[in-house]
Scaffold this active site. Structure first.
Site, PDB file in Angstrom:
ATOM      1  N   LYS A 202       0.840  -1.212   0.000  1.00  0.00           N
ATOM      2  CA  LYS A 202       0.000   0.000   0.000  1.00  0.00           C
ATOM      3  C   LYS A 202       0.870   1.256   0.000  1.00  0.00           C
ATOM      4  O   LYS A 202       0.583   2.220  -0.700  1.00  0.00           O
ATOM      5  CB  LYS A 202      -0.955  -0.024   1.205  1.00  0.00           C
ATOM      6  CG  LYS A 202      -2.031  -1.095   1.067  1.00  0.00           C
ATOM      7  CD  LYS A 202      -2.834  -1.332   2.328  1.00  0.00           C
ATOM      8  CE  LYS A 202      -3.739  -2.557   2.132  1.00  0.00           C
ATOM      9  NZ  LYS A 202      -4.581  -2.870   3.284  1.00  0.00           N
TER      10      LYS A 202
ATOM     11  N   GLN B   5      -5.053  -1.373   9.277  1.00  0.00           N
ATOM     12  CA  GLN B   5      -4.813  -2.707   8.735  1.00  0.00           C
ATOM     13  C   GLN B   5      -5.409  -3.772   9.657  1.00  0.00           C
ATOM     14  O   GLN B   5      -5.203  -3.741  10.867  1.00  0.00           O
ATOM     15  CB  GLN B   5      -3.300  -2.922   8.536  1.00  0.00           C
ATOM     16  CG  GLN B   5      -2.948  -4.215   7.838  1.00  0.00           C
ATOM     17  CD  GLN B   5      -3.454  -4.292   6.399  1.00  0.00           C
ATOM     18  OE1 GLN B   5      -3.620  -3.284   5.724  1.00  0.00           O
ATOM     19  NE2 GLN B   5      -3.710  -5.497   5.929  1.00  0.00           N
TER      20      GLN B   5
ATOM     21  N   ASP C  32     -11.047   2.409   3.071  1.00  0.00           N
ATOM     22  CA  ASP C  32     -11.268   0.959   2.984  1.00  0.00           C
ATOM     23  C   ASP C  32     -12.751   0.633   2.750  1.00  0.00           C
ATOM     24  O   ASP C  32     -13.094  -0.480   2.365  1.00  0.00           O
ATOM     25  CB  ASP C  32     -10.837   0.288   4.299  1.00  0.00           C
ATOM     26  CG  ASP C  32      -9.576  -0.544   4.144  1.00  0.00           C
ATOM     27  OD1 ASP C  32      -9.270  -0.944   3.010  1.00  0.00           O
ATOM     28  OD2 ASP C  32      -8.917  -0.780   5.172  1.00  0.00           O
TER      29      ASP C  32
HETATM   30  N1  GUN Z   1      -6.446  -7.040   5.855  1.00  0.00           N
HETATM   31  C1  GUN Z   1      -6.607  -7.840   4.779  1.00  0.00           C
HETATM   32  N2  GUN Z   1      -7.168  -7.155   3.781  1.00  0.00           N
HETATM   33  C2  GUN Z   1      -7.366  -5.907   4.226  1.00  0.00           C
HETATM   34  C3  GUN Z   1      -7.915  -4.721   3.645  1.00  0.00           C
HETATM   35  O1  GUN Z   1      -8.348  -4.679   2.496  1.00  0.00           O
HETATM   36  N3  GUN Z   1      -7.936  -3.624   4.444  1.00  0.00           N
HETATM   37  C4  GUN Z   1      -7.474  -3.643   5.710  1.00  0.00           C
HETATM   38  N4  GUN Z   1      -7.552  -2.516   6.404  1.00  0.00           N
HETATM   39  N5  GUN Z   1      -6.974  -4.717   6.279  1.00  0.00           N
HETATM   40  C5  GUN Z   1      -6.925  -5.840   5.533  1.00  0.00           C
END
Ligand code: GUN
Length: 295
Positions: A52, A96, A119
């Site tokens: 990211k 996350q 998200d």
């Molecule tokens: N953990 C696994 N996939 C994701 C996601 O798309 N967003 C977040 N915040 N955590 C994750």
């Protein structure tokens, strides 16, 4: 052999398109700014967060990585979230997941401002999808819709079957496909682990989105010729022929399904790479939203 949906190539293209838009936006206003919070040191989370951060850099988006120890208290995390919510220089906030077990992820997500929830996990944003007027859509369903658009898939009047009912993928993609919109208007069936007669339901589907997390659960005998397959599954299966001892497969048995499908996403290289690209899109959207409101 069905045509392969190249998610990796589309994601790359998207990142370069977003980078151009970010550049123009940054000239007019300021550089979009994303805050990524990670608590603890789950190895998979670290890999996701790294990708990211890298994508943000490629797009010209500023990114702050906020690291907390695994034993962080709820009050400390809330304090940070409140600070980021009130900080006008921050456009997007992402926490996350999974979080350490002492934290309630639902409560944490609800603490994020829905206008910075890139998200798309906040109940407000999930509700907006239900309302038929989405604001921030979770990145995986958003990536699926983008792939369908870019491969010119018409959804109106089609029978779409979604396998899986998670709040992050199954339910939102089902709703988006059913909504009254250009990339919706499908007749949607949601299947899950308790569904009776899934074979018959799958055999009638024009479009299948599988997000069940069960390796190769759909095979060629279960689908009709010409079906469009979106495979969201990422499952590890043992493979002694490769060094690391496993390989990744989807929820769909690619070998037997791809000859019958008109379009199919591979695993890896299908839906997966789209997710981070859509996070970039959501971050730019969050920044634009603020600009529009002169925030
Ligand atoms: N953990 C696994 N996939 C994701 C996601 O798309 N967003 C977040 N915040 N955590 C994750």
């Amino acid at each position: 052999m069905g045509k392969i949906i190249d998610g990796k190539a589309v994601a790359k293209q998207l990142v370069s398109e977003i980078a151009k838009e970010v550049e123009a936006f940054s000239k007019d206003f300021r550089v979009p700014h994303l805050a990524v919070i990670i608590a603890g040191d789950d190895p998979a989370s670290r890999v996701y967060v790294k990708s990211k951060v890298r994508a943000s850099e490629k797009c010209g988006i500023d990114v702050d990585l906020v690291k907390f120890p695994a034993d962080i208290k709820e009050s400390e995390l809330f304090q940070k979230l409140d600070e980021l919510n009130n900080d006008n220089s921050i456009d997007g906030i992402l926490v996350q997941l999974p979080l350490p077990s002492q934290l309630d992820s639902k409560k944490v997500i609800e603490r994020i401002s829905p206008y910075k929830d890139v998200d798309g996990f906040h109940p407000y944003n999930l509700g907006k999808i239900l309302e038929g007027d989405p604001l921030f859509v979770p990145c995986t369903p958003l990536g699926i819709i983008e792939l369908l658009k870019r491969y010119n898939v018409k959804t109106t009047g089609k029978k779409a079957v979604v396998v899986g009912r998670s709040v992050i993928v199954g339910k939102p993609i089902a709703m988006l496909l059913a909504n009254k919109s250009k990339n919706g208007n499908a007749t949607v069936t949601i299947c899950h682990s308790k569904t009776a007669g899934i074979k018959k339901i799958l055999s009638e589907a024009d479009i299948i989105v599988c997000a069940a997390g069960k390796a190769k659960m759909i095979n060629g005998d279960m689908v009709k010729p010409g079906v469009i397959i979106i495979d969201v599954g990422i499952n590890r299966i043992k493979d002694e022929t490769v060094k690391r001892g496993y390989r990744l497969v989807g929820d769909v048995d690619f070998e037997s399904v791809s000859p019958k499908a008109s379009l199919i996403t591979p695993v890896p290289g299908g839906v997966g790479p789209m997710t981070v690209a859509m996070l970039m899109k959501n971050t730019l959207k969050a920044a634009r939203l603020k600009y529009k409101n002169k925030g």
